[in-house]
Design a protein around this motif. Structure first.
Motif, PDB file in Angstrom:
ATOM      1  N   LYS A 119       0.837  -1.201   0.000  1.00 15.67           N
ATOM      2  CA  LYS A 119       0.000   0.000   0.000  1.00 15.67           C
ATOM      3  C   LYS A 119       0.873   1.252   0.000  1.00 15.67           C
ATOM      4  O   LYS A 119       0.619   2.201  -0.745  1.00 15.67           O
ATOM      5  CB  LYS A 119      -0.936  -0.004   1.209  1.00 15.67           C
ATOM      6  N   ALA A 120       1.901   1.244   0.844  1.00 16.37           N
ATOM      7  CA  ALA A 120       2.794   2.402   0.920  1.00 16.37           C
ATOM      8  C   ALA A 120       3.494   2.641  -0.414  1.00 16.37           C
ATOM      9  O   ALA A 120       3.638   3.787  -0.862  1.00 16.37           O
ATOM     10  CB  ALA A 120       3.820   2.197   2.033  1.00 16.37           C
ATOM     11  N   TYR A 121       3.896   1.557  -1.054  1.00 19.89           N
ATOM     12  CA  TYR A 121       4.549   1.660  -2.362  1.00 19.89           C
ATOM     13  C   TYR A 121       3.608   2.278  -3.392  1.00 19.89           C
ATOM     14  O   TYR A 121       3.988   3.205  -4.129  1.00 19.89           O
ATOM     15  CB  TYR A 121       5.009   0.276  -2.823  1.00 19.89           C
ATOM     16  N   GLU A 122       2.385   1.785  -3.463  1.00 25.80           N
ATOM     17  CA  GLU A 122       1.444   2.293  -4.458  1.00 25.80           C
ATOM     18  C   GLU A 122       1.104   3.762  -4.211  1.00 25.80           C
ATOM     19  O   GLU A 122       0.996   4.553  -5.145  1.00 25.80           O
ATOM     20  CB  GLU A 122       0.179   1.442  -4.467  1.00 25.80           C
ATOM     21  N   LEU A 123       0.945   4.128  -2.949  1.00 24.14           N
ATOM     22  CA  LEU A 123       0.623   5.516  -2.626  1.00 24.14           C
ATOM     23  C   LEU A 123       1.764   6.463  -2.975  1.00 24.14           C
ATOM     24  O   LEU A 123       1.537   7.597  -3.400  1.00 24.14           O
ATOM     25  CB  LEU A 123       0.275   5.641  -1.134  1.00 24.14           C
ATOM     26  N   GLU A 124       2.990   5.996  -2.802  1.00 31.29           N
ATOM     27  CA  GLU A 124       4.142   6.867  -3.046  1.00 31.29           C
ATOM     28  C   GLU A 124       4.613   6.833  -4.495  1.00 31.29           C
ATOM     29  O   GLU A 124       5.044   7.862  -5.026  1.00 31.29           O
ATOM     30  CB  GLU A 124       5.304   6.445  -2.133  1.00 31.29           C
TER      31      GLU A 124
END
Length: 293
Positions: free
Chosen positions: A172-177
């Motif tokens: 999730k953090a990867y996709e958001l960033e």
């Protein structure tokens, strides 16, 4: 020149035509791994451009979701590409992906024909792994005992279904960033589905430290001779500790030992990542661009 759709069948000459298209793609595979992958899976519409001498000048993939991948060899094919899309308008245009100058050219065609305006456009550098350069870079690296001690406590592993819940937060953090255009467009359900599917396919890798997943990578696409590495991300709390370098070096070396060439693309604006990949033995060889609608 003429443009044709590659249709499956048992008609006379089909195998020969399919092999001809494959030969063209394999000659250009380093810059179109995802396109080769779709060709192999037969899960998208494949278009090929042929001249009067029966020579292929380009191949495009058009998916039902509106993703357009391309591998073109000359600007002279753009007229036939425009004529095709003028006659056969895609039901949806979601993205155009491939070599920069042709991504821009196809986007101009869609704007001219349909007035389609993109939401975002990102330029990348295509980079290829060289095992010898990787070894030289590792030997030239200054020893850092603190980093070495930390990395000795880390474990790189192939993700399994049982790792899903632990991997989800970092995905999730990867996709958001790195992926979504804006945070409001993030779809957690799609994130979960894609992660579970990729884990089941055996293409997700993690780094665990103190029973916590702190970094990830994945295979974005696999062709005949090439693997496209991507989705590389480190938890913000564990950056500047050499984790990305450790992960990329390890995976790249593994794939190379399996007789696969390894490529990736990185944002031109991300100088930190470019330095990491350079230190891992990667060198740039082309310009890449993704446009989203």
């Amino acid at each position: 020149m003429l443009i044709f759709e590659l249709l499956d069948g048992d008609w006379l000459g089909f195998s020969q035509v399919r092999q001809q298209v494959l030969d063209f793609l394999l000659a250009n595979e380093h810059k179109c791994v995802a396109l080769v992958s779709h060709f192999q899976k037969k899960d998208t519409k494949i278009l090929y451009i042929l001249d009067e001498r029966n020579v292929i000048w380009g191949v495009l993939s058009v998916s039902e979701s509106g993703q357009i991948l391309h591998c073109l060899e000359s600007e002279t094919v753009l007229g036939i590409v425009e004529a095709y899309f003028q006659k056969f308008r895609p039901q949806k245009i979601f993205s155009i992906i491939g070599e920069k100058k042709y991504t821009d050219a196809i986007a101009k065609i869609f704007q001219k024909l349909y007035g389609t305006v993109n939401k975002s456009a990102t330029e990348y550098s295509l980079m290829e792994y060289n095992a010898l350069l990787a070894e030289e870079a590792a030997l030239a690296e200054k020893p850092d005992n603190k980093k070495r001690h930390f990395l000795n406590s880390c474990e790189i592993f192939d993700c399994k279904n049982s790792d899903f819940d632990e991997m989800l937060p970092i995905q999730k953090a990867y996709e958001l960033e790195e992926v979504v255009i804006d945070r409001e467009s993030f779809n957690e359900q799609n994130c979960r589905i894609l992660l579970r599917r990729n884990i089941q396919s055996g293409i997700v890798f993690g780094v665990r430290y103190n029973n916590r997943i702190i970094a990830k990578a994945s295979i974005n696409a696999e062709g005949e001779n090439c693997i496209q590495l991507g989705g590389i991300y480190t938890d913000i709390s564990f950056r500047n500790k050499g984790i990305a370098t450790y992960l990329v070096r390890t995976l790249s070396n593994r794939f190379k030992k399996n007789k696969k060439d390894v490529v990736l693309f990185v944002k031109n604006s991300n100088s930190t990542a470019i330095n990491v990949y350079t230190n891992c033995g990667y060198t740039p060889f082309g310009d890449y661009k993704i446009i989203y609608y």
